[in-house]
Design a protein around this motif. Structure first.
Motif, short mmCIF file in Angstrom:
data_model
loop_
_atom_site.label_atom_id
_atom_site.label_comp_id
_atom_site.label_asym_id
_atom_site.label_seq_id
_atom_site.Cartn_x
_atom_site.Cartn_y
_atom_site.Cartn_z
N ILE A 1 -20.62 5.16 14.75
CA ILE A 1 -20.71 4.99 13.30
C ILE A 1 -22.13 4.50 13.01
N HIS B 1 -22.60 1.70 8.22
CA HIS B 1 -21.41 1.11 7.60
C HIS B 1 -21.87 0.10 6.55
N ASN C 1 -12.08 2.20 13.39
CA ASN C 1 -13.24 1.32 13.49
C ASN C 1 -12.71 -0.09 13.69
N CYS D 1 -22.01 6.56 7.17
CA CYS D 1 -21.21 5.97 6.08
C CYS D 1 -22.02 5.79 4.80
N GLU E 1 -20.03 1.21 17.21
CA GLU E 1 -19.98 0.93 15.77
C GLU E 1 -21.37 0.92 15.16
#
Ligand code: G3P
Length: 246
Positions: free
Chosen positions: A90, A93, A10, A124, A62
Motif C-alpha cells: 500500500i 494511505h 490492511n 490510496c 503497508e
C-alpha cells in the motif's frame, strides 16, 4: 470491461506472530474463490513469517520508502520488503499522509519504486470530512490521482484505493450513490491521464467495510474490490467479505 475484484486487508499497526493463525482460513478462502484476488498487507515485522506460513496468499507491506537504500533510519525499501516475501505494498494511505506528512509526489515515487522492484502498488486517495462538506471531495481526490499516479501505471501492477478519510474506522460509509460518483470521477481522471489503460485499472473502495455492508459496497458501479482495515484482522470477518465479492 470486466475486472477481477481484489479484496485486500490492511492490518495497520496491529497483529503479532500469534495473530498469523488468522491467515490460514483467509488463505483457504482465497484458494476457494478463484475468481477473486485476495491480499493482506501486514506490519513489516510480520511479512516474512506471514509469507512463509501462507505461501499461496499475496502478502504485502503497508508502506515502503521511495529510495532503494540509504540513510533513512527506521524505513524499509521496496527491495527489502520483496526479499521478506511481499508481493505488493500500500502507498499513500491517509494515515501516512496525515501522520508522516506524505505528499502526492512522495506517494508517486514510492509506487514507482515498487514497480522498479517488480512489486504491485495500491495507491490510496481520499478526502477529509471538511473537504466533503465543502463540496470539494471530487476536486481533492482527482488532484491526488493527478499527483500520486505512478508513471507508466498499468493494471498488472497498480490499483487505486478510494478511502474517504471520514469513513476509516468510524463505522460510517458513503452512500452507494456517493461511492459510484467518486469511482466514476476517478475513472474519468485516469482516462484523461492514461487513456484506455484506465479501464483496466482496479479502483477499490475502503472505509468501514464489514461483512454486513460488503455485498452492497463491492457491487457498486466501478468498485473493483475493497481495502479493509479492522475487519481484515480476523478470518471470521474477512472471509465473509471475500465471499461477498463474488
Ligand atoms: O486501508 C484500510 C482502511 O483505512 C479502512 O479501515 O478499519 O475502516 O476498514 P477500516
Amino acid at each position: 470491461m470486466t475486472r477481477r475484484k481484489l479484496v485486500a486487508g490492511n492490518w495497520k499497526m496491529n497483529g503479532s506472530h500469534a495473530a498469523l493463525s488468522e491467515l490460514d482460513a483467509i488463505a483457504e478462502a482465497a484458494a476457494a474463490h478463484t475468481s477473486i484476488d485476495v491480499a493482506v498487507a501486514v506490519p513489516a515485522t510480520l511479512i516474512a513469517p506471514a509469507a512463509t506460513r501462507v505461501p499461496a496468499l499475496s502478502i504485502g507491506a503497508e508502506d515502503v520508502h521511495a529510495a532503494d537504500h540509504g540513510a533513512h533510519t527506521g524505513c524499509v525499501s521496496a527491495a527489502m520488503v520483496k526479499e521478506a516475501g511481499a508481493r505488493f505494498s500500500i502507498v499513500g494511505h491517509s494515515e501516512r499522509r496525515a501522520d508522516q506528512g506524505e505528499r502526492d509526489a512522495d506517494v508517486k515515487a514510492k509506487a514507482e519504486a515498487l514497480h522498479r522492484h517488480g512489486l504491485n502498488a495500491i495507491v490510496c486517495v481520499g478526502e477529509t470530512l471538511d473537504e466533503r462538506e465543502a463540496g470539494r471531495a471530487e476536486a481533492v481526490v482527482t488532484a491526488q490521482i493527478a499527483g500520486s499516479l505512478p508513471d507508466g501505471a498499468a493494471a498488472e501492477w497498480c490499483a487505486i484505493a478510494y478511502e474517504p478519510v471520514w469513513a476509516i474506522g468510524t463505522g460510517r460509509t458513503p452512500t452507494a450513490a456517493d461511492v459510484a460518483a467518486m469511482q466514476g470521477a476517478i475513472r474519468a481522471k485516469l482516462r484523461a491521464m492514461i487513456g484506455e489503460e484506465a479501464d483496466r485499472l482496479r479502483i477499490l473502495y475502503g472505509g468501514s467495510v464489514t461483512p454486513d455492508n460488503a455485498r452492497e459496497l463491492l457491487h457498486v458501479a466501478d468498485v473493483d474490490g475493497a481495502l479493509v482495515g479492522g475487519a481484515s484482522l480476523t478470518a471470521a470477518k474477512f472471509v465473509p467479505i471475500i465471499a461477498a465479492a463474488n
